[in-house]
Design a protein around this motif. Sequence first.
Motif, PDB file in Angstrom:
ATOM      1  N   LEU A  49       0.837  -1.208   0.000  1.00 16.59           N
ATOM      2  CA  LEU A  49       0.000   0.000   0.000  1.00 16.59           C
ATOM      3  C   LEU A  49       0.868   1.253   0.000  1.00 16.59           C
ATOM      4  O   LEU A  49       0.630   2.190  -0.766  1.00 16.59           O
ATOM      5  CB  LEU A  49      -0.921   0.018   1.215  1.00 16.59           C
ATOM      6  CG  LEU A  49      -2.000  -1.043   1.298  1.00 16.59           C
ATOM      7  CD1 LEU A  49      -2.743  -0.945   2.626  1.00 16.59           C
ATOM      8  CD2 LEU A  49      -2.959  -0.941   0.127  1.00 16.59           C
ATOM      9  N   LYS A  50       1.855   1.272   0.871  1.00 17.48           N
ATOM     10  CA  LYS A  50       2.738   2.440   0.991  1.00 17.48           C
ATOM     11  C   LYS A  50       3.474   2.694  -0.325  1.00 17.48           C
ATOM     12  O   LYS A  50       3.591   3.842  -0.771  1.00 17.48           O
ATOM     13  CB  LYS A  50       3.733   2.217   2.135  1.00 17.48           C
ATOM     14  CG  LYS A  50       4.323   3.469   2.654  1.00 17.48           C
ATOM     15  CD  LYS A  50       3.248   4.327   3.297  1.00 17.48           C
ATOM     16  CE  LYS A  50       3.825   5.607   3.819  1.00 17.48           C
ATOM     17  NZ  LYS A  50       2.797   6.514   4.285  1.00 17.48           N
ATOM     18  N   LEU A  61       5.094   3.452   8.501  1.00 16.70           N
ATOM     19  CA  LEU A  61       4.300   3.121   7.318  1.00 16.70           C
ATOM     20  C   LEU A  61       2.886   3.705   7.373  1.00 16.70           C
ATOM     21  O   LEU A  61       2.123   3.573   6.427  1.00 16.70           O
ATOM     22  CB  LEU A  61       4.210   1.598   7.161  1.00 16.70           C
ATOM     23  CG  LEU A  61       5.534   0.875   6.929  1.00 16.70           C
ATOM     24  CD1 LEU A  61       5.354  -0.627   7.022  1.00 16.70           C
ATOM     25  CD2 LEU A  61       6.143   1.275   5.596  1.00 16.70           C
ATOM     26  N   ILE A  62       2.540   4.338   8.488  1.00 12.43           N
ATOM     27  CA  ILE A  62       1.176   4.812   8.717  1.00 12.43           C
ATOM     28  C   ILE A  62       1.151   6.340   8.664  1.00 12.43           C
ATOM     29  O   ILE A  62       1.998   6.998   9.249  1.00 12.43           O
ATOM     30  CB  ILE A  62       0.679   4.293  10.083  1.00 12.43           C
ATOM     31  CG1 ILE A  62       0.611   2.773  10.027  1.00 12.43           C
ATOM     32  CG2 ILE A  62      -0.654   4.906  10.459  1.00 12.43           C
ATOM     33  CD1 ILE A  62       0.395   2.122  11.361  1.00 12.43           C
ATOM     34  N   ASN A  63       0.154   6.870   7.956  1.00 14.91           N
ATOM     35  CA  ASN A  63       0.019   8.322   7.858  1.00 14.91           C
ATOM     36  C   ASN A  63      -0.599   8.926   9.118  1.00 14.91           C
ATOM     37  O   ASN A  63      -0.186   9.991   9.547  1.00 14.91           O
ATOM     38  CB  ASN A  63      -0.839   8.698   6.644  1.00 14.91           C
ATOM     39  CG  ASN A  63      -0.199   8.236   5.361  1.00 14.91           C
ATOM     40  OD1 ASN A  63      -0.452   7.131   4.914  1.00 14.91           O
ATOM     41  ND2 ASN A  63       0.652   9.059   4.783  1.00 14.91           N
ATOM     42  N   ASN A  64      -1.620   8.267   9.669  1.00 11.59           N
ATOM     43  CA  ASN A  64      -2.298   8.759  10.865  1.00 11.59           C
ATOM     44  C   ASN A  64      -2.818   7.599  11.694  1.00 11.59           C
ATOM     45  O   ASN A  64      -3.080   6.517  11.158  1.00 11.59           O
ATOM     46  CB  ASN A  64      -3.484   9.655  10.495  1.00 11.59           C
ATOM     47  CG  ASN A  64      -3.049  11.001   9.998  1.00 11.59           C
ATOM     48  OD1 ASN A  64      -2.186  11.634  10.584  1.00 11.59           O
ATOM     49  ND2 ASN A  64      -3.649  11.441   8.904  1.00 11.59           N
ATOM     50  N   TYR A  65      -3.002   7.860  12.966  1.00  9.91           N
ATOM     51  CA  TYR A  65      -3.636   6.873  13.841  1.00  9.91           C
ATOM     52  C   TYR A  65      -4.554   7.616  14.796  1.00  9.91           C
ATOM     53  O   TYR A  65      -4.316   8.779  15.141  1.00  9.91           O
ATOM     54  CB  TYR A  65      -2.604   6.030  14.589  1.00  9.91           C
ATOM     55  CG  TYR A  65      -1.624   6.824  15.406  1.00  9.91           C
ATOM     56  CD1 TYR A  65      -1.890   7.147  16.736  1.00  9.91           C
ATOM     57  CD2 TYR A  65      -0.430   7.272  14.844  1.00  9.91           C
ATOM     58  CE1 TYR A  65      -0.992   7.893  17.484  1.00  9.91           C
ATOM     59  CE2 TYR A  65       0.467   8.023  15.581  1.00  9.91           C
ATOM     60  CZ  TYR A  65       0.177   8.323  16.897  1.00  9.91           C
ATOM     61  OH  TYR A  65       1.059   9.073  17.631  1.00  9.91           O
ATOM     62  N   PHE A  66      -5.633   6.952  15.194  1.00 12.36           N
ATOM     63  CA  PHE A  66      -6.663   7.605  15.989  1.00 12.36           C
ATOM     64  C   PHE A  66      -7.138   6.698  17.106  1.00 12.36           C
ATOM     65  O   PHE A  66      -7.341   5.497  16.905  1.00 12.36           O
ATOM     66  CB  PHE A  66      -7.854   7.991  15.110  1.00 12.36           C
ATOM     67  CG  PHE A  66      -7.443   8.884  13.996  1.00 12.36           C
ATOM     68  CD1 PHE A  66      -7.298  10.240  14.208  1.00 12.36           C
ATOM     69  CD2 PHE A  66      -7.149   8.367  12.756  1.00 12.36           C
ATOM     70  CE1 PHE A  66      -6.868  11.068  13.186  1.00 12.36           C
ATOM     71  CE2 PHE A  66      -6.723   9.184  11.731  1.00 12.36           C
ATOM     72  CZ  PHE A  66      -6.585  10.540  11.950  1.00 12.36           C
ATOM     73  N   ILE A  67      -7.340   7.312  18.261  1.00 14.08           N
ATOM     74  CA  ILE A  67      -7.815   6.586  19.433  1.00 14.08           C
ATOM     75  C   ILE A  67      -9.247   7.020  19.712  1.00 14.08           C
ATOM     76  O   ILE A  67      -9.525   8.207  19.863  1.00 14.08           O
ATOM     77  CB  ILE A  67      -6.928   6.880  20.657  1.00 14.08           C
ATOM     78  CG1 ILE A  67      -5.489   6.483  20.348  1.00 14.08           C
ATOM     79  CG2 ILE A  67      -7.464   6.167  21.895  1.00 14.08           C
ATOM     80  CD1 ILE A  67      -4.469   7.021  21.325  1.00 14.08           C
ATOM     81  N   GLY A  68     -10.149   6.036  19.747  1.00  9.68           N
ATOM     82  CA  GLY A  68     -11.546   6.322  20.053  1.00  9.68           C
ATOM     83  C   GLY A  68     -11.860   5.971  21.491  1.00  9.68           C
ATOM     84  O   GLY A  68     -11.030   5.406  22.213  1.00  9.68           O
TER      85      GLY A  68
END
Length: 163
Positions: A44-45, A72-79
Amino acid sequence: MIKGCIFNLIDVVLKEVSNVDDLVPKLITPDHLMDGFLVFLKELKNKGIQIAVISHNPLLKEILDRLRITHLINNYFIGNKNDSLNTSTNIYAFAATSLQLSPKELIVFISSEVSEDLNLLEPYNIVCVGSKPIEISHIHHVTDFSSLKFNHLIASVTNISQI
């Protein structure tokens, strides 16, 4: 056209984790990644696909670091871990907005074991990952990432989303 992917950490990135509360970040290693996930993530990257990871675990960044995939990750989110899928759809919308993509430009990867209403994620292209077969015609299903190729997935998702 698909320009981004959102992965649920507990559901599809990690294998054999059934509960967020049981997750001890210091014990996490790259061996905990779902089969084939790292290879798929790198594909993907390399194709320029935007990548976001979501989780209800407040130690998400530490877990991603321990898995050695943060770069390798653009963003991460904590819910909020008390949210159901119904209210947590906001985290998917937040991830889409941060990637500057519309829901139709994204693939959301969630567990095929999820018992909640998948129709709540209808604006997104959905891929369910796991051994439990999905009986909803507009949702694509894979058992894991080991033989998944992005171009084949795109063809399948495009065909499904046109139904």
